[in-house]
Design an enzyme around this catalytic site. Structure first.
Site, PDB file in Angstrom:
ATOM      1  N   GLY A   1      -4.877   6.022   8.823  1.00  0.00           N
ATOM      2  CA  GLY A   1      -3.988   5.150   9.585  1.00  0.00           C
ATOM      3  C   GLY A   1      -3.091   5.990  10.468  1.00  0.00           C
ATOM      4  O   GLY A   1      -2.931   7.208  10.242  1.00  0.00           O
TER       5      GLY A   1
ATOM      6  N   LYS B   1      11.145  -2.076  13.627  1.00  0.00           N
ATOM      7  CA  LYS B   1      11.559  -0.760  13.113  1.00  0.00           C
ATOM      8  C   LYS B   1      11.847   0.250  14.224  1.00  0.00           C
ATOM      9  O   LYS B   1      12.627   1.180  14.035  1.00  0.00           O
ATOM     10  CB  LYS B   1      10.482  -0.194  12.187  1.00  0.00           C
ATOM     11  CG  LYS B   1      10.410  -0.872  10.831  1.00  0.00           C
ATOM     12  CD  LYS B   1       9.401  -0.151   9.945  1.00  0.00           C
ATOM     13  CE  LYS B   1       9.216  -0.856   8.620  1.00  0.00           C
ATOM     14  NZ  LYS B   1       8.297  -0.138   7.739  1.00  0.00           N
TER      15      LYS B   1
ATOM     16  N   GLY C   1      -0.210   4.131  12.077  1.00  0.00           N
ATOM     17  CA  GLY C   1       0.932   3.267  12.391  1.00  0.00           C
ATOM     18  C   GLY C   1       2.201   3.801  11.735  1.00  0.00           C
ATOM     19  O   GLY C   1       2.270   4.976  11.332  1.00  0.00           O
ATOM     20  N   GLY C   2       3.196   2.926  11.598  1.00  0.00           N
ATOM     21  CA  GLY C   2       4.493   3.341  11.047  1.00  0.00           C
ATOM     22  C   GLY C   2       4.380   3.865   9.622  1.00  0.00           C
ATOM     23  O   GLY C   2       5.008   4.880   9.268  1.00  0.00           O
TER      24      GLY C   2
HETATM   25  P1  NAP Z   1       0.660  -0.811  11.677  1.00  0.00           P
HETATM   26  O1  NAP Z   1       1.689   0.003  12.336  1.00  0.00           O
HETATM   27  O2  NAP Z   1       0.249  -2.125  12.237  1.00  0.00           O
HETATM   28  O3  NAP Z   1      -0.667   0.118  11.577  1.00  0.00           O
HETATM   29  C1  NAP Z   1      -1.867  -0.438  11.131  1.00  0.00           C
HETATM   30  C2  NAP Z   1      -2.903   0.680  10.926  1.00  0.00           C
HETATM   31  O4  NAP Z   1      -4.061   0.065  10.363  1.00  0.00           O
HETATM   32  C3  NAP Z   1      -3.343   1.355  12.224  1.00  0.00           C
HETATM   33  O5  NAP Z   1      -3.576   2.720  11.968  1.00  0.00           O
HETATM   34  C4  NAP Z   1      -4.639   0.613  12.538  1.00  0.00           C
HETATM   35  O6  NAP Z   1      -5.577   1.394  13.260  1.00  0.00           O
HETATM   36  C5  NAP Z   1      -5.192   0.407  11.155  1.00  0.00           C
HETATM   37  N1  NAP Z   1      -6.160  -0.681  11.139  1.00  0.00           N
HETATM   38  C6  NAP Z   1      -5.887  -1.993  11.332  1.00  0.00           C
HETATM   39  N2  NAP Z   1      -7.042  -2.702  11.275  1.00  0.00           N
HETATM   40  C7  NAP Z   1      -8.043  -1.810  11.038  1.00  0.00           C
HETATM   41  C8  NAP Z   1      -9.439  -1.926  10.870  1.00  0.00           C
HETATM   42  N3  NAP Z   1     -10.066  -3.112  10.934  1.00  0.00           N
HETATM   43  N4  NAP Z   1     -10.157  -0.814  10.629  1.00  0.00           N
HETATM   44  C9  NAP Z   1      -9.548   0.393  10.549  1.00  0.00           C
HETATM   45  N5  NAP Z   1      -8.208   0.573  10.715  1.00  0.00           N
HETATM   46  C10 NAP Z   1      -7.472  -0.528  10.950  1.00  0.00           C
HETATM   47  O7  NAP Z   1       1.038  -1.104  10.152  1.00  0.00           O
HETATM   48  P2  NAP Z   1       2.049  -0.276   9.240  1.00  0.00           P
HETATM   49  O8  NAP Z   1       3.427  -0.775   9.436  1.00  0.00           O
HETATM   50  O9  NAP Z   1       1.776   1.167   9.449  1.00  0.00           O
HETATM   51  O10 NAP Z   1       1.623  -0.756   7.763  1.00  0.00           O
HETATM   52  C11 NAP Z   1       0.365  -0.387   7.204  1.00  0.00           C
HETATM   53  C12 NAP Z   1       0.308  -0.859   5.751  1.00  0.00           C
HETATM   54  O11 NAP Z   1       1.271  -0.170   4.960  1.00  0.00           O
HETATM   55  C13 NAP Z   1       0.630  -2.348   5.601  1.00  0.00           C
HETATM   56  O12 NAP Z   1      -0.272  -2.907   4.678  1.00  0.00           O
HETATM   57  C14 NAP Z   1       2.029  -2.353   5.021  1.00  0.00           C
HETATM   58  O13 NAP Z   1       2.280  -3.484   4.208  1.00  0.00           O
HETATM   59  C15 NAP Z   1       2.000  -1.091   4.175  1.00  0.00           C
HETATM   60  N6  NAP Z   1       3.350  -0.572   3.917  1.00  0.00           N
HETATM   61  C16 NAP Z   1       3.723  -0.471   2.622  1.00  0.00           C
HETATM   62  C17 NAP Z   1       4.969   0.011   2.302  1.00  0.00           C
HETATM   63  C18 NAP Z   1       5.361   0.107   0.872  1.00  0.00           C
HETATM   64  O14 NAP Z   1       6.551   0.205   0.579  1.00  0.00           O
HETATM   65  N7  NAP Z   1       4.401   0.108  -0.043  1.00  0.00           N
HETATM   66  C19 NAP Z   1       5.859   0.404   3.324  1.00  0.00           C
HETATM   67  C20 NAP Z   1       5.442   0.317   4.657  1.00  0.00           C
HETATM   68  C21 NAP Z   1       4.169  -0.180   4.941  1.00  0.00           C
HETATM   69  P3  NAP Z   1      -5.546   1.405  14.888  1.00  0.00           P
HETATM   70  O15 NAP Z   1      -4.510   2.415  15.276  1.00  0.00           O
HETATM   71  O16 NAP Z   1      -6.919   1.796  15.247  1.00  0.00           O
HETATM   72  O17 NAP Z   1      -5.197   0.007  15.338  1.00  0.00           O
END
Ligand code: NAP
Length: 502
Positions: free
Chosen positions: A348, A287, A350-351
């Site tokens: 969170g 992305k 992340g993205g």
């Molecule tokens: P990402 O960039 O990998 O970010 C992951 C986040 O989760 C980070 O803030 C990370 O914290 C946190 N995290 C991971 N493991 C953890 C743990 N054990 N304890 C506490 N925090 C933890 O992922 P993303 O792209 O933002 O996506 C996040 C979620 O949103 C995913 O499940 C994705 O499928 C969902 N999503 C859904 C849609 C939709 O249309 N519904 C669209 C986009 C994304 P750290 O910074 O500390 O590592």
């Protein structure tokens, strides 16, 4: 045409499989090398129960990915036994096999020879020339099954397909990088594509006949079919093809949406150009990588720092982020008075969190960002504060700790999980484990697989309102669909939107 690969241990098993898939196929390949006891099977009886269905006979050696570990004279005997007993439309003989008696008997019985070669290690540089050289007699069908291990390998297959346009051949890529060649077989001019029987794909790249027929509509594709897709890694279990392709079918749009497993955006761009891909969805981990390649970027994508949608036009690639709009869509009903002045928390950094914070601040909410790694929460909050400037709304940040939990009480109007916790395979994890809900919160889980996460189950027990990640997934897909095709998806039910990944 879709040909079902029959790899059961007996003809009886294969008949059952065939009957289950019959509506989705144009023929089948009998992989007689998979039969437990091929010399004892009743081939003639098998044909009597299959009137009219074109069949390929294949007796693959282990070195070509088969199971028939017999000396070549025994293999020849088995070939002849099968050909004499059944009316095979095609007989597959590997390019280096010397089986003149088999060829002669097959031709006598009116079968066409498929002359095949397999490369499990890569894609030959001279693929088109190799394919051309396979046909020895008029009517022979050359077949190449090769293993692209990068976008460059996929590009070579597309180049060969273009060079061999109008030439009858079967040209397919295997594995994750080759998937697109199977789903786009007709568009690429392959005489047929192979499919498995199951709902689940038994191997990466080999997809079920039902999926090829109903999702990718392989039998309806032609040279004019427009191509859209999603890039990511991994990507083959994405649900987005189910959403977009169902919508094309419903609106009678001659288009297909395929997943592309890619190694880098840069190496995918030539593939995109050569296939004439009109629009893309972009998912993890590309992305951000796609952004420098966009000649135009909408503000949401710039501020969020991620682009999940690309449209290819005369002036290059236009990049968008549909997550923010998708995030807000389910909140319209839940907050009929709007989100202005609401105190909301996003867990969170992340993205997904960035798009949620952007969407909430754009709507006038005050946001608290909580993240395990506090420095990332700080960066997100500072970036957004800078983008939105001084105004009515504010953004605070904290770690996912005692300090954060204390602040959360004032931001409980809407609590958003934008972490990966709760998502398959982390179903038993909860981003707010140990924190008790009061019951007046609205909880939004961006995770959509599974639909009911532990976070939302706990919320339900306390009587909190809930918003499902699946609602956002569909809403963001609606906008992508509109950007790609100019058509509205609002009247189309999104079949197959449960489970999986974007
Ligand atoms: P990402 O960039 O990998 O970010 C992951 C986040 O989760 C980070 O803030 C990370 O914290 C946190 N995290 C991971 N493991 C953890 C743990 N054990 N304890 C506490 N925090 C933890 O992922 P993303 O792209 O933002 O996506 C996040 C979620 O949103 C995913 O499940 C994705 O499928 C969902 N999503 C859904 C849609 C939709 O249309 N519904 C669209 C986009 C994304 P750290 O910074 O500390 O590592």
């Amino acid at each position: 045409m879709i040909f079902l690969v029959l790899s059961g241990p007996s003809l009886e098993e294969n008949l059952k499989t065939l009957n289950q898939c019959r509506n989705h196929i144009d023929g089948a390949e009998l992989r007689a090398d998979f039969l437990d006891n091929p010399f004892a099977e009743d081939i003639a009886g098998f044909f009597r129960r299959l009137p009219g269905l074109p069949l390929i006979l294949t007796l693959r050696r282990p070195r070509d990915g088969g199971r028939l570990a017999l000396p070549e004279d025994e293999r020849e005997r088995l070939f002849l036994r099968c050909i004499n007993a059944g009316d095979f439309r095609y007989v597959d003989i590997e390019e280096d096999a010397h089986l003149p008696a088999v060829e002669a008997r097959a031709r006598e019985k009116g079968a066409q020879i498929i002359r095949s070669f397999h490369d499990f290690e890569g894609v030959p540089e001279d693929l088109a020339a190799r394919v051309r050289s396979l046909a020895r007699q008029e009517g022979d069908i050359p077949k190449a099954a090769v293993m692209p291990k990068s976008c460059r390998g996929l590009e070579r297959i597309i180049d060969a397909a273009r060079e061999l346009s109008g030439f009858k051949k079967i040209l397919l890529g295997m594995g994750e990088y080759g998937f697109a060649t199977r789903a786009l077989a007709a568009k690429l001019g392959s005489y047929l594509t192979f499919a498995s029987s199951g709902e689940e794909e038994p191997a990466p790249g080999l997809v079920s006949a039902k999926t090829l027929d109903e999702v990718y509509r392989c039998r309806k594709q032609g040279p004019e079919t427009r191509v859209f897709g999603i890039i990511g890694r991994p990507i083959l279990h994405s649900r987005s093809p189910h959403i977009h392709n169902a919508a094309y079918a419903r609106l009678r749009i001659d288009a297909v949406y395929v997943p592309f497993h890619i190694d880098s955006v840069q190496s995918f761009l030539p593939v995109m150009k050569k296939l004439g891909v009109r629009g893309l969805s972009v998912t993890s981990p590309f992305k951000e990588d796609i952004m420098p390649f966009c000649s135009h970027l909408e503000d949401a994508a710039k501020i969020i720092g991620a682009c999940n949608t690309v449209v290819s036009g005369d002036e290059g690639l236009w990049g968008y982020n549909t997550d923010a709009e998708g995030f807000l869509a389910p909140l319209v009903e839940r907050f009929p008075g709007g989100l202005s002045g609401l105190n909301a928390a996003v867990i969170g950094a992340g993205g997904a969190a960035r798009s949620a914070v952007y969407a909430l601040m754009s709507s006038g909410s005050n946001v608290l960002v909580l993240n395990r790694t506090k420095a990332r929460a700080e960066k997100l909050a500072k970036d957004m504060a800078l983008s939105f400037g001084e105004g009515q709304k504010s953004v605070l940040y904290a770690g996912l700790d005692r300090e954060g939990f204390l602040l959360l009480d004032d931001y409980r109007g809407l609590i958003v999980n934008a972490t990966t916790l709760g998502m398959h395979p982390h179903e038993d994890e909860d981003p707010l484990a140990g924190h008790d809900f009061r019951g007046d919160e609205t909880l939004y889980d961006m995770v959509y697989s599974p639909r009911e996460t532990l976070f939302l189950k706990r919320a339900a027990l306390k009587g909190c309102s809930r918003v499902y990640g699946e609602e956002m997934l569909l809403a963001q897909a609606h906008r992508q669909f509109f950007l790609h095709t100019g058509e509205s998806l609002h009247t189309v039910p999104a079949h197959g939107a449960h489970g999986g990944k974007t």
